[in-house]
Enzyme design. Structure first.
Site, PDB file in Angstrom:
ATOM      1  N   LYS A 191       1.264  -1.016   0.191  1.00 17.92           N
ATOM      2  CA  LYS A 191       0.447   0.103   0.526  1.00 17.92           C
ATOM      3  C   LYS A 191       1.039   1.601  -0.239  1.00 17.92           C
ATOM      4  CE  LYS A 191      -4.075  -2.520   2.051  1.00 17.92           C
ATOM      5  NZ  LYS A 191      -5.023  -2.020   3.337  1.00 17.92           N
ATOM      6  N   TYR A 197     -12.569  -2.315  -3.723  1.00 20.05           N
ATOM      7  CA  TYR A 197     -12.564  -2.393  -1.878  1.00 20.05           C
ATOM      8  C   TYR A 197     -14.573  -2.175  -1.993  1.00 20.05           C
ATOM      9  CZ  TYR A 197      -8.337  -1.699  -0.007  1.00 20.05           C
ATOM     10  OH  TYR A 197      -7.243  -2.297   0.368  1.00 20.05           O
ATOM     11  N   PHE A 253     -15.954   3.690   7.113  1.00 22.32           N
ATOM     12  CA  PHE A 253     -14.526   4.215   6.627  1.00 22.32           C
ATOM     13  C   PHE A 253     -14.176   3.933   5.554  1.00 22.32           C
ATOM     14  CE2 PHE A 253     -14.533  -0.331   7.490  1.00 22.32           C
ATOM     15  CZ  PHE A 253     -14.046  -0.990   6.812  1.00 22.32           C
ATOM     16  N   ARG A 298      -2.023 -14.029   3.756  1.00 24.67           N
ATOM     17  CA  ARG A 298      -2.979 -13.866   5.089  1.00 24.67           C
ATOM     18  C   ARG A 298      -2.085 -14.264   6.303  1.00 24.67           C
ATOM     19  NH1 ARG A 298      -7.340 -10.224   3.596  1.00 24.67           N
ATOM     20  NH2 ARG A 298      -7.666 -10.946   6.148  1.00 24.67           N
ATOM     21  N   THR A 346      -5.649  -7.054  10.315  1.00 24.93           N
ATOM     22  CA  THR A 346      -5.972  -5.747   9.677  1.00 24.93           C
ATOM     23  C   THR A 346      -5.676  -4.415  10.735  1.00 24.93           C
ATOM     24  OG1 THR A 346      -8.076  -6.786   9.044  1.00 24.93           O
ATOM     25  CG2 THR A 346      -7.605  -3.778   9.298  1.00 24.93           C
ATOM     26  N   ARG A 360       2.170  -6.481   9.303  1.00 26.17           N
ATOM     27  CA  ARG A 360       1.528  -5.406  10.046  1.00 26.17           C
ATOM     28  C   ARG A 360       2.292  -5.576  11.359  1.00 26.17           C
ATOM     29  NH1 ARG A 360      -4.335  -7.100   7.396  1.00 26.17           N
ATOM     30  NH2 ARG A 360      -4.199  -5.665   5.817  1.00 26.17           N
ATOM     31  N   ASN A 380      -2.112  -0.190   6.943  1.00 27.96           N
ATOM     32  CA  ASN A 380      -2.088  -1.368   7.323  1.00 27.96           C
ATOM     33  C   ASN A 380      -0.631  -1.745   6.094  1.00 27.96           C
ATOM     34  OD1 ASN A 380      -3.657  -2.234   5.702  1.00 27.96           O
ATOM     35  ND2 ASN A 380      -4.665  -2.633   7.113  1.00 27.96           N
ATOM     36  N   HIS A 429      -2.044  -5.701   1.767  1.00 34.02           N
ATOM     37  CA  HIS A 429      -2.812  -6.162   0.986  1.00 34.02           C
ATOM     38  C   HIS A 429      -2.774  -7.662   0.435  1.00 34.02           C
ATOM     39  CE1 HIS A 429      -7.014  -7.131  -1.294  1.00 34.02           C
ATOM     40  NE2 HIS A 429      -6.517  -7.135  -1.593  1.00 34.02           N
ATOM     41  N   GLU A 451      -9.773  -9.744  -7.607  1.00 33.61           N
ATOM     42  CA  GLU A 451      -8.844  -8.720  -7.958  1.00 33.61           C
ATOM     43  C   GLU A 451      -7.679  -8.782  -8.841  1.00 33.61           C
ATOM     44  OE1 GLU A 451      -7.731  -9.039  -4.143  1.00 33.61           O
ATOM     45  OE2 GLU A 451      -9.703  -8.235  -3.606  1.00 33.61           O
TER      46      GLU A 451
HETATM   47  P1  IDP Z   1      -7.434  -6.627   5.852  1.00 30.86           P
HETATM   48  O1  IDP Z   1      -7.166  -6.224   4.906  1.00 30.86           O
HETATM   49  O2  IDP Z   1      -6.507  -6.982   6.616  1.00 30.86           O
HETATM   50  O3  IDP Z   1      -8.254  -7.959   4.633  1.00 30.86           O
HETATM   51  P2  IDP Z   1      -9.979  -5.670   5.028  1.00 30.86           P
HETATM   52  O4  IDP Z   1     -11.477  -5.355   6.520  1.00 30.86           O
HETATM   53  O5  IDP Z   1     -10.635  -6.054   4.688  1.00 30.86           O
HETATM   54  O6  IDP Z   1      -9.592  -5.953   6.413  1.00 30.86           O
HETATM   55  O7  IDP Z   1     -10.502  -4.151   5.764  1.00 30.86           O
HETATM   56  C1  IDP Z   1      -9.405  -3.491   3.951  1.00 30.86           C
HETATM   57  C2  IDP Z   1      -9.319  -2.556   4.434  1.00 30.86           C
HETATM   58  O8  IDP Z   1     -10.050  -1.659   5.142  1.00 30.86           O
HETATM   59  C3  IDP Z   1      -7.875  -2.996   6.114  1.00 30.86           C
HETATM   60  O9  IDP Z   1      -6.550  -3.576   5.447  1.00 30.86           O
HETATM   61  C4  IDP Z   1      -8.027  -1.550   6.097  1.00 30.86           C
HETATM   62  O10 IDP Z   1      -7.004  -0.692   4.970  1.00 30.86           O
HETATM   63  C5  IDP Z   1      -9.898  -0.759   5.989  1.00 30.86           C
HETATM   64  N1  IDP Z   1      -9.827  -0.897   7.415  1.00 30.86           N
HETATM   65  C6  IDP Z   1     -10.536  -1.797   7.551  1.00 30.86           C
HETATM   66  N2  IDP Z   1     -11.385  -1.698   9.010  1.00 30.86           N
HETATM   67  C7  IDP Z   1     -10.963  -0.717   9.219  1.00 30.86           C
HETATM   68  C8  IDP Z   1     -11.370   0.833  10.375  1.00 30.86           C
HETATM   69  O11 IDP Z   1     -11.927   0.077  11.136  1.00 30.86           O
HETATM   70  N3  IDP Z   1     -11.037   1.736  10.311  1.00 30.86           N
HETATM   71  C9  IDP Z   1     -10.367   1.902   8.840  1.00 30.86           C
HETATM   72  N4  IDP Z   1      -9.830   1.104   8.310  1.00 30.86           N
HETATM   73  C10 IDP Z   1     -10.430   0.401   8.089  1.00 30.86           C
END
Ligand code: IDP
Length: 154
Positions: free
Chosen positions: A19, A59, A67, A95, A101, A112, A126, A129, A140
């Site tokens: 990212k 997304y 968010f 993963r 996350t 992370r 973070n 992805h 994707e």
């Molecule tokens: P992942 O990347 O660990 O699979 P997802 O739930 O698919 O997590 O969320 C996608 C991305 O959205 C996350 O990597 C993060 O950048 C962002 N994100 C997820 N949850 C939150 C939140 O509660 N607040 C702000 N950003 C979030």
């Protein structure tokens, strides 16, 4: 005509994004080192400034989340690195290398957990992805690498 890059349909692939925060901080090499050291193979890689349309599609499942707009801003703020990775159980494996996350809660030893920072801004930055299922990975990869083609089945 240039020959398209080929993916073997019998093998598993996943989409990884370093990212914008990861690319800006010079962590692309460190993240790729962890992926390659695990035995996974890079099949496609490019630096890209992602536009809103691409990210909103990527997304789409989060469109209604509070968010979402912040996520699109974060992901479009500067270039990122998109990578197709191949390997046995690579979706699950990447993963596991990534960690959960939230970087504060991600386990030490994960990308992370070791490298992610909580900026206290509410926006989770973070670093990385990785596709979360076979269906997501196929969708994707087609979105980020439309030029990649699969071999015809024998
Ligand atoms: P992942 O990347 O660990 O699979 P997802 O739930 O698919 O997590 O969320 C996608 C991305 O959205 C996350 O990597 C993060 O950048 C962002 N994100 C997820 N949850 C939150 C939140 O509660 N607040 C702000 N950003 C979030």
């Amino acid at each position: 005509m240039p020959t398209p890059d080929l993916l073997d349909p019998k093998k598993e692939h996943t989409l990884v994004l370093v990212k914008p925060d990861g690319f800006r901080r010079g962590l692309t090499g460190e993240i790729l080192r962890r992926i390659e050291s695990k035995g996974y193979v890079l099949k496609g890689l490019k630096i890209k400034q992602a536009d809103r349309a691409l990210l909103e599609e990527h997304y789409a499942e989060h469109r209604e989340r509070p968010f979402f707009q912040g996520l699109i801003e974060y992901m479009s703020a500067s270039p990122l690195v998109a990578i197709v990775v191949e390997g046995d159980r690579v979706i699950e494996g990447v993963r596991s290398l990534m960690g959960t996350t939230n970087p504060t809660l991600a386990a030490p030893g994960t990308i992370r957990g070791d490298l992610g920072r909580d900026w206290g801004t509410g926006q989770v930055e973070n670093l990385v992805h990785g596709s979360d299922s076979t269906t997501s990975a196929i969708r994707e990869i087609a979105l980020w690498f439309p030029e990649l083609e699969y071999h015809a089945e024998d």
